[in-house]
Design a protein around this motif. Structure first.
Motif, short mmCIF file in Angstrom:
data_model
loop_
_atom_site.label_atom_id
_atom_site.label_comp_id
_atom_site.label_asym_id
_atom_site.label_seq_id
_atom_site.Cartn_x
_atom_site.Cartn_y
_atom_site.Cartn_z
N LEU A 233 -9.05 6.35 0.39
CA LEU A 233 -8.55 5.55 -0.73
C LEU A 233 -8.56 6.45 -1.97
CD1 LEU A 233 -7.71 2.66 -1.68
CD2 LEU A 233 -10.11 2.35 -2.36
N ILE A 234 -7.41 6.67 -2.60
CA ILE A 234 -7.39 7.55 -3.77
C ILE A 234 -7.06 6.78 -5.05
CG2 ILE A 234 -6.90 9.67 -2.47
CD1 ILE A 234 -3.95 9.41 -3.44
N LEU B 46 0.84 -1.20 0.00
CA LEU B 46 0.00 0.00 0.00
C LEU B 46 0.87 1.25 0.00
CD1 LEU B 46 -3.02 0.94 0.48
CD2 LEU B 46 -2.40 1.12 2.91
N TYR B 47 0.54 2.17 -0.88
CA TYR B 47 1.17 3.49 -0.83
C TYR B 47 0.31 4.41 0.04
CZ TYR B 47 4.91 3.17 -4.33
OH TYR B 47 6.07 2.87 -4.97
N GLY C 216 5.33 10.19 1.29
CA GLY C 216 4.95 8.85 0.86
C GLY C 216 5.62 7.72 1.62
N HIS C 217 4.83 6.69 1.95
CA HIS C 217 5.33 5.49 2.62
C HIS C 217 4.81 4.29 1.84
CE1 HIS C 217 5.98 8.11 6.21
NE2 HIS C 217 4.94 8.74 5.68
N LEU C 218 5.70 3.42 1.43
CA LEU C 218 5.24 2.19 0.80
C LEU C 218 5.23 1.09 1.86
CD1 LEU C 218 4.44 0.34 -1.54
CD2 LEU C 218 6.87 0.19 -2.17
N LEU C 219 4.02 0.67 2.23
CA LEU C 219 3.89 -0.38 3.24
C LEU C 219 3.90 -1.74 2.54
CD1 LEU C 219 1.04 1.04 5.53
CD2 LEU C 219 3.46 1.67 5.42
N VAL C 220 4.78 -2.60 3.02
CA VAL C 220 4.88 -3.94 2.43
C VAL C 220 4.81 -4.97 3.54
CG1 VAL C 220 6.27 -3.09 0.48
CG2 VAL C 220 7.43 -3.98 2.51
N GLY C 221 4.37 -6.17 3.19
CA GLY C 221 4.29 -7.26 4.16
C GLY C 221 5.45 -8.22 3.95
N VAL C 222 5.90 -8.81 5.04
CA VAL C 222 7.02 -9.76 4.96
C VAL C 222 6.44 -11.16 4.71
CG1 VAL C 222 8.93 -10.81 6.21
CG2 VAL C 222 8.44 -8.36 6.47
N GLU D 210 -3.56 3.18 -3.30
CA GLU D 210 -2.99 4.41 -2.76
C GLU D 210 -3.99 5.06 -1.81
OE1 GLU D 210 -2.17 6.06 -6.82
OE2 GLU D 210 -0.31 6.72 -5.87
N VAL D 211 -3.45 5.54 -0.70
CA VAL D 211 -4.28 6.17 0.33
C VAL D 211 -3.70 7.54 0.66
CG1 VAL D 211 -4.82 6.05 2.80
CG2 VAL D 211 -5.13 4.03 1.36
N LEU D 212 -4.58 8.53 0.76
CA LEU D 212 -4.15 9.87 1.16
C LEU D 212 -4.76 10.18 2.53
CD1 LEU D 212 -2.84 12.66 0.44
CD2 LEU D 212 -5.09 13.32 -0.46
#
Ligand SMILES: *Cc1c(COP(=O)(O)O)cnc(C)c1O
Length: 414
Positions: A388-389, A23-24, A275-281, A378-380
C-alpha cells in the motif's frame, strides 16, 4: 509477460479483496522495463533520465525511480519537496515552471534546484536578482508541431510554453547583460508527436542555438514519448529515435567541442502501462438503445477519457470467458462521465471487477475529490509483494481544512 489478470504472479482480483475498490495498482517491473528500454535506446551517449514527477506523484514511486538511477523533473516546489523526501539531492531535481510566481521561483533557487527558465521576463528577473550566481537552463519553444491532440502539444508557435526561438537575439542580450550562466537548453514538444523527425527538428533548433552559449553542461529534450493505448496505436519507436538522436547528438557534441549530457524527461512512457485502475461494477442497466455499466469510480479518479477523449482498454477481470456484449462504461459522477462507449466486453455482471488499463500516468495525479468522493488507495507491486503506497481518503481527509465559521451564529450543532 505481464497480464492484467496476474501482476507479478498475484491474481489481480485478490488485490481488490485485500485493499478495496476502487484501487490504483502499479507494477514496478513494468516501470523498470520501460527505464531499461529507454536506456537501451540511447546507448553510447551520456544519458540522464529525469522522470516527470507530475505523471504519477507518489513518494514510493519516486523512491523506485531513485533506486533505478533516474532523476526528476518537477513543475512545482511541492513536487520538489516530495523529491527531497524521496532522497534526491537538490541538484538532481530540475524545476520547470510555467509562469509560476516569483516567490516560488525564489524558493526553488533557495532549495538549490536546477532552474529551467520559461520566459524572457523571468530570465530578466533572475539576472537582475542573482546576476551570474544562479545558472539557468533555457526552455525554448521551437515552434514545431506534428498533428495530434492540441491539448497536449506544447512545442507549437501558439503554445504558452517556453521562450519563442524567434526571440533568440533578445535572450542573448539579457544573458550577456547580467552575465547569466546558461548551463542547459531545453525543449519539450508535448505528448503527441508522431515521428522521430519532429523530435529531431526540435533538436536541430537547440543545436543551432547552442552556438550562443559556451557554458552548456546538458541539453534537455523533454518528453513526448507515446505509448499504445489500444492495439494499432502509433507509438514512439524508441530504438529508432534513440539511434537517430544519439547520432545527431554525437555529431553536435563534436561541433560544439565538448561532450554534453543528454537529458530526457519522460513521464507517461515510464509509468503509464504500469498502472491499472480497478473498479467495481455497481449496476448494469439496459436502456432502449444501449446497456450501461455503472462503476464505483469516475472522472474524479481518471479524467483522461473526458478531458482528452483518451481511449483506455477495459478488462473484465471477473468474467473473462463471458459472452462478448457491447456496453457503455460510465462513472458515478453527476455529470456526463464516460470511460468507454460501445465497448465490447465479456458479459459484465454487478459485482464484477474491471481493470482500466494504462492508468499509471495522469491518473491518480489528476484525481480530485469532486462530489466529495475519496480518491482511491494506491498499491505498488514490487518484487512480488503488494505494498500500500497511499491510503484511500477518509471522510476526515475530505473535510480537513474546512472551517466551520458558524455563520448563523447558532448554538445548534449538525
Ligand atoms: C509533463 C512534462 C513532461 C512529461 O511529459 P510526458 O508526455 O508525460 O512524458 C516532461 N517535461 C515537462 C517539462 C513536462 O511539463
Amino acid at each position: 509477460m505481464s497480464s492484467p489478470y496476474h501482476l507479478q504472479g498475484i491474481p489481480t482480483t485478490t488485490l481488490a479483496d485485500e485493499f478495496g475498490l476502487p484501487l490504483y495498482v502499479y507494477d514496478a517491473d513494468r516501470i523498470i522495463d520501460q527505464i531499461n528500454q529507454f536506456r537501451a535506446a540511447f546507448r553510447g551517449v551520456n544519458l540522464k533520465i529525469k522522470y516527470a514527477t507530475k505523471a504519477l506523484t507518489n513518494l514510493s514511486i519516486l523512491k523506485l525511480m531513485r533506486m533505478q538511477g533516474v532523476e526528476v523533473d518537477v513543475v512545482s516546489v511541492n513536487e520538489a519537496r516530495l523529491a527531497r523526501m524521496a532522497g534526491y539531492a537538490p541538484g538532481q531535481i530540475m524545476y520547470t515552471p510555467s509562469g509560476n510566481a516569483w516567490t516560488e521561483i525564489e524558493e526553488a533557487i533557495r532549495m538549490g534546484l536546477r532552474l529551467n527558465v520559461d520566459s524572457l521576463p523571468l530570465l530578466e528577473q533572475v539576472g537582475e536578482t542573482y546576476g551570474s550566481s544562479v545558472p539557468v537552463c533555457l526552455r525554448i519553444n521551437p515552434s514545431v508541431a506534428d498533428g495530434g491532440n492540441l491539448k497536449i502539444q506544447t512545442g507549437h508557435a501558439d503554445s504558452k510554453f517556453g521562450i519563442p526561438h524567434a526571440l533568440r537575439a533578445d535572450i542573448a542580450r539579457v544573458v550577456a547583460h547580467y552575465g547569466i550562466v546558461v548551463e542547459g537548453l531545453h525543449v519539450h514538444t508535448g505528448s503527441d508527436f508522431k515521428s522521430a523527425r519532429t523530435f529531431l527538428q526540435g533538436a536541430e533548433v537547440l543545436f543551432d542555438l547552442a552556438g550562443d552559449y559556451p557554458d552548456l553542461q546538458f541539453m534537455d529534450f523533454g518528453s513526448g514519448f507515446k505509448v499504445a493505448y489500444r492495439e494499432g496505436d502509433h507509438v514512439t519507436d524508441m530504438a529508432e529515435l534513440g539511434a537517430a538522436m544519439s547520432e545527431a547528438f554525437g555529431a553536435f557534441c563534436a561541433r560544439y567541442g565538448r561532450e554534453l549530457e543528454l537529458w530526457f524527461e519522460p513521464g507517461k512512457f515510464l509509468v503509464s502501462e504500469s498502472g491499472h485502475l480497478l473498479v467495481g461494477v455497481n449496476v448494469v442497466k439496459q436502456h432502449p438503445t444501449r446497456t450501461f455499466v455503472q462503476v464505483d469510480s469516475g472522472l474524479n479518479h481518471l479524467i483522461r477519457p473526458m478531458m482528452y477523449d483518451a481511449y483506455h482498454e477495459i478488462v473484465n477481470l471477473s468474467n473473462p470467458a463471458g459472452t462478448p456484449t457491447t456496453y457503455d462504461v460510465v462513472g458515478y459522477i453527476c455529470e456526463t462521465d464516460t470511460f468507454a462507449t460501445n465497448r465490447v466486453l465479456p458479459e459484465v455482471r454487478p459485482g464484477d471487477v474491471l481493470s482500466i488499463e494504462n492508468a499509471g500516468a495522469y491518473g491518480f495525479s489528476m484525481a480530485s475529490t469532486y462530489n466529495l468522493r475519496s480518491r482511491p488507495a494506491e498499491v505498488l507491486i514490487y518484487e512480488g509483494t503488494a505494498h500500500l503506497i497511499r491510503q484511500r481518503d477518509t471522510f476526515e481527509d475530505l473535510t480537513r481544512g474546512m472551517v466551520d465559521v458558524d455563520l448563523l451564529n447558532t448554538v445548534e450543532t449538525i
